[in-house]
Scaffold this motif. Structure first.
Motif: not given
Length: 198
Positions: A63-70
């Motif tokens: 469904e979705v892929e997320l990364v912390d980054h900012t």
């Protein structure tokens, strides 16, 4: 050579001096020779999370892929769990369903040059280590030749591709098949292992 930058609020997990293998034209003749150099690197820890639909234990859809980054270290965890719950509502998934919604997370380390290029409002811009830096160890010369010949891929780390490494392996942090208590325990265990603040 492209200058890859990492823009992040995530912490430096480790700073160290590493031996890297580079090929350099040391005598000006154009004949590149292997050299081992000592370089300082900082390892930035970032959390990555994804939400997937599974049937019979196999991923049917991500469904979705997320990364912390900012957004700050570990912030993608709550977003992934929220998105997993929304997917349950959208697909009418319950604990008894054969379709399972899972949120999984991992922590990756990316090697960067230690001094940020700039910093603004808690966000830091780092230069990732050059792509031609290879951790010096057995097989390093052959890995370097694959880089220059174009015969390499992301499956070779940590010899090439900016020395990325997994700090905390992929783990389930929420599942539609679990009770609220079980999911809370999964999330707490991952947070503790990864050092993610509450």
């Amino acid at each position: 050579m492209l200058d890859h930058q990492l823009v992040t609020r995530s912490p430096v997990a480790l700073a160290e001096r590493v031996s890297v293998l580079v090929f350099a034209d040391v005598d000006g003749t154009g004949d590149r020779q292997p050299m081992v150099l000592e370089r300082d690197v900082a390892w930035i820890a970032e959390c990555e999370a994804s939400v997937s639909l599974l049937h019979g234990g196999r991923v049917v859809k991500t469904e979705v892929e997320l990364v912390d980054h900012t957004y700050g270290f570990g912030t993608c965890l709550e977003s992934a769990i929220r998105d997993a719950r929304q997917a349950c509502d959208a697909y009418s998934v319950t604990r008894e369903s054969t379709l399972v919604v899972e949120a999984k997370a991992m922590v990756k380390l990316t090697a960067v040059l230690p001094a940020p290029l700039r910093e603004e409002r808690g966000i830091r811009w780092y230069r990732e280590v050059p792509i031609d830096w290879i951790a010096h160890r057995d097989g390093a010369v052959e890995a370097f030749r694959r880089v220059w010949s174009g015969r390499y891929d992301e499956e070779v780390p940590p010899l090439v591709r900016r020395m990325k490494a997994d700090a905390v392996p992929l783990a389930t942090v929420w599942s539609s098949a679990n009770s609220d208590e079980e999911n809370s325990a999964l999330l707490a265990a991952f947070r503790a292992k990864a050092g993610v603040p509450r």
